[in-house]
Scaffold this motif. Structure first.
Motif, short mmCIF file in Angstrom:
data_model
loop_
_atom_site.label_atom_id
_atom_site.label_comp_id
_atom_site.label_asym_id
_atom_site.label_seq_id
_atom_site.Cartn_x
_atom_site.Cartn_y
_atom_site.Cartn_z
N LYS B 3 16.41 -5.68 80.58
CA LYS B 3 17.30 -6.01 81.69
C LYS B 3 16.75 -7.25 82.41
O LYS B 3 15.55 -7.38 82.62
CB LYS B 3 17.30 -4.81 82.64
N GLY B 4 17.63 -8.14 82.72
CA GLY B 4 17.19 -9.33 83.44
C GLY B 4 18.24 -9.78 84.43
O GLY B 4 19.32 -9.20 84.51
N GLY B 51 17.55 -11.84 80.66
CA GLY B 51 16.44 -12.69 81.12
C GLY B 51 15.86 -13.54 80.00
O GLY B 51 14.65 -13.78 79.93
N TYR B 67 14.61 -13.70 86.05
CA TYR B 67 13.78 -12.51 86.23
C TYR B 67 14.01 -11.59 85.04
O TYR B 67 15.09 -11.56 84.45
CB TYR B 67 14.18 -11.77 87.50
N ARG B 68 12.99 -10.85 84.70
CA ARG B 68 13.14 -9.85 83.64
C ARG B 68 12.44 -8.57 84.08
O ARG B 68 11.42 -8.62 84.78
CB ARG B 68 12.53 -10.37 82.34
N GLN B 69 13.01 -7.46 83.61
CA GLN B 69 12.46 -6.15 83.94
C GLN B 69 11.01 -6.08 83.43
O GLN B 69 10.74 -6.42 82.29
CB GLN B 69 13.29 -5.10 83.22
N ALA B 70 10.13 -5.65 84.31
CA ALA B 70 8.75 -5.47 83.90
C ALA B 70 8.67 -4.35 82.88
O ALA B 70 9.47 -3.42 82.92
CB ALA B 70 7.88 -5.14 85.11
#
Lengths: 361, 76, 263
Positions: B3-4, B51, B67-70
């Motif tokens: 997810k981003g 992302g 941004y990207r999900q950590a």
């Protein structure tokens, strides 16, 4: 190599004395292109560079040379170039940029006869180009005019001092005769002209300061006018640096004005006419910009007249006329195209104008 | 699926649409509104962003932050 | 956007700090912005902001120093590589790059370009080729394609009249002083990635003192070409790449031009 820190009397060519002085002034780099009658400068540097701590580069043209000077001076280094008339013409765009970006550097013009490809013999035909800007826009160079091999060396130091004091390019305006002649001189002391990298130089932006930008571009006319005002104020401040030399001026009724090689010849002409009882004297402008206009104006108060002698069609004479401002006649004696006037023909001209009253220019 | 999301500096976006074309997920579009410069600006139209950074790479105005999900850490 | 979603997200891409906050003045879709940004990303990633000096040209990118947050000089038209030479010669330990367009580098500055590379100045020369003079309003460039309509070739560039597109990058690669020569683009994400890799190598090579690195960036000019940015990217692929193919032209260690190898 001999100990260069010792003040020694040497017999040198003007061009070589100038180059040696530049090394002693601590130049970091020289960029230039061969052209007669000043190629000895580049040759001297290329011979000396490996032994002494500076960079020399024979560029592909005078255009490249002056833009290398722009880059290196912008990086805060003490640098110089040299050329002769046609080559200096090629440099004019770059000099305008350097003047506007306020980069101190030294430019040397060992003038030859023009216009055009002209001749390789000495001339003073680049006076206007040197003192009136030369390239596009309103700018001035600090112009020093040596008249001896000693001054060819000394004015390198003077040139750098003034250039760095005012953040302005300085020009040494000599001619082929001064470049080629040999005279004895005392060389300036090596290391006697300290140099500090200025804080505006592009040497890499550290975290603690904003980036430094060297530019002559200010697209907003309000900003560009402000830059112009700043430059004009600076040129006005430079007036205090005016330098000149006098010869028999105490009781002079007829005043020679001449610079560089012509001034040496006029000295002899003064001697010749004084033997005949004519009270002549000489004002030799050493700085052509700033011009010793006040001294000339003062002399005009009591003089019977002026005679300006130049190796051109009459260039500095216009500045003398402005300074004299109609107070007395101003005559002109010139030779062109690489011809050098003799003291005798100058003396004859002076007598023709002041004794036989021939027409004013 | 990763997810981003992106943050677009809409005030400096010039609506060139290069990011729209570069997005493999087809999740960017031009806005209906205009910014202070008079341009329609790029904006997210769905939540498909991974992302991938492609939009930011071609953005001529450096207007996109990605941004990207950590990575989800396994519970101990 | 929900605040708690952002909380779980990490920044994977953002504008480098080596770019200033000044928005680019370039036309929408212009490749200069990408080129500027990628160069500055490399400077940031290599940690050499305090050792880098750039030289801007005359042309659309005349104000490059408004954006690149490093010490910079603005050179006269065509003379960026001469100014860069001057800088590098007095600051040999610094990273020096020039940034020029096609008119600057391949027309008025051809002599400086050739001789800078021939001397093998240890600088990086970035050459942005969009086959037109953008700043002055869309005139023909030395790299304009045959048949290309510009404001000074209104009937299309006619080679018999005004010569052929100048492939100066191929010329440059012939010179012994050239160490690394490549042609890249900024029209797709992958092209940008490849450009960045090449720029990174070029900056790193500068420390080796082996010669000039020269990177051409084939770019677009939507305004000058009179088309929208997306069409301009298509136009690059269809018209520019056949004349200016992408890829390495001279790579360190590999002799693509054997006649120039002299050691």
């Amino acid at each position: 190599m001999e100990n260069s820190n010792k003040k020694e009397v040497r017999l040198m060519k003007g061009n070589e004395a100038l180059a040696e002085a530049a090394i002693r002034a601590g130049i970091k780099a020289y960029f230039g292109y061969p052209i007669t009658p000043q190629s000895e400068i580049l040759e001297y540097f290329t011979e000396q560079a490996p032994k002494r701590n500076f960079t020399v580069l024979q560029a592909e043209s005078e255009v490249a040379s002056i833009n290398m000077i722009y880059g290196a001076a912008g990086a805060g280094a003490r640098v110089m170039t040299s050329s002769s008339s046609p080559g200096v013409s090629l440099m004019q765009e770059g000099i305008s940029y350097i003047a506007t970006a306020e980069l101190p550097c030294l430019i040397v013009n060992i003038t030859r006869g023009g216009p055009g490809l002209g001749t390789i013999q000495p001339s003073q035909g680049d006076y206007f180009q040197s003192v009136k800007g030369g390239g596009h826009g309103d700018y001035k160079l600090i112009v020093l005019a040596p008249s001896s091999v000693q001054e060819m060396a000394d004015f390198v130091f003077e040139g750098f001092k003034l250039a760095e004091k005012y953040r302005n390019p300085a020009l040494i305006l000599a001619d082929g005769a001064l470049g080629q002649m040999m005279e004895k001189l005392v060389l300036p002391e090596e290391g006697s002209l300290p140099h500090v990298t200025p804080d505006w130089a592009t040497i890499g932006k550290t975290k603690d300061r904003e980036r430094n930008v060297i530019t002559s571009l200010h697209i907003q006319p309000e900003k560009m006018e402000a830059v112009n005002h700043h430059l004009q104020e600076k040129y006005k401040a430079m007036e205090q640096e005016v330098r000149f030399e006098e010869y028999f001026m105490d009781d002079a009724e007829i005043v020679f004005v001449a610079f560089g090689l012509s001034a040496r010849i006029c000295q002899k002409a003064v001697d010749i006419v004084r033997e005949k009882g004519i009270k002549a004297g000489l004002i030799r402008p050493i700085t052509l910009f700033p011009f010793p206009k006040q001294r000339i104006a003062d002399a005009a108060q009591n003089a019977a007249g002026f005679m300006v002698v130049e190796m051109n069609a009459g260039q500095m004479v216009e500045d003398v006329q402005l300074a004299v401002n109609g107070k007395c006649p101003v005559y002109f004696k010139g030779r062109m195209g690489g011809m050098i006037p003799t003291p005798e023909e100058i003396a004859v001209e002076l007598e023709a104008k002041f004794i036989h009253h021939e027409e004013e220019v | 699926m990763i997810k981003g999301t992106v943050l677009i500096a809409t005030d400096i976006c010039k609506g060139c649409e290069l990011c729209v074309a570069a997005c493999p997920q087809h999740c960017l579009t031009l806005s209906k509104q205009i910014n202070t410069k008079g341009y329609r600006f790029a904006e997210l139209k769905n939540e498909e962003c991974t992302g991938c950074v492609n939009c930011a790479l071609v953005c001529p105005d450096a207007a996109i932050t990605v941004y990207r999900q950590a990575k989800i850490k396994k519970a101990v | 956007m929900e605040a708690n979603i952002l909380d779980n997200l990490e920044v994977v891409y953002q504008k480098p700090e080596t770019l200033t906050d000044t928005p680019f003045h370039y036309c929408p879709g212009c490749g200069h912005g990408v080129a500027h940004r990628v160069i500055m990303e490399v400077v940031e990633e290599l940690g050499i902001q305090d050792q880098t000096i750039g030289v801007a040209p005359v042309g659309c990118s005349v104000f490059a120093y408004h954006y690149m947050n490093v010490d910079m000089q603005e050179a006269a038209h065509g003379r960026a590589s001469a100014a860069a030479t001057g800088i590098k010669r007095v600051l040999p330990d610094k990273y020096v790059f020039s940034y020029q367009g096609d008119g600057d580098l391949a027309a008025i500055g051809t002599a400086e370009t050739i001789h800078t590379v021939n001397r093998g100045e240890n600088i990086l020369m970035v050459f942005v080729n969009n086959a037109i003079y953008g700043m002055t309003g869309g005139q023909m460039a030395p790299t304009s394609l045959c048949g290309q309509v510009t404001s000074t070739s209104p009937y299309g560039r006619e080679a018999t009249q005004i010569g052929f597109p100048l492939k100066i990058t191929e010329l440059i690669a012939q010179l012994p002083g050239a160490y690394f020569v490549a042609r890249h683009a900024v029209h797709t994400p992958n092209a940008v990635r490849k450009l960045k890799k090449a720029l990174k190598s070029a900056f790193e090579y500068q420390k080796l003192n082996k010669g000039t690195c020269f990177i051409e960036i084939v770019s677009n000019c939507p305004s000058g070409w009179k088309m929208n940015p997306l069409d301009s990217q298509k136009w690059i692929e269809e018209n520019m790449f056949p004349m200016y193919p992408l890829g390495d032209i001279k790579v360190p260690g590999k002799s693509t031009t054997p006649s120039t190898e002299n050691n």
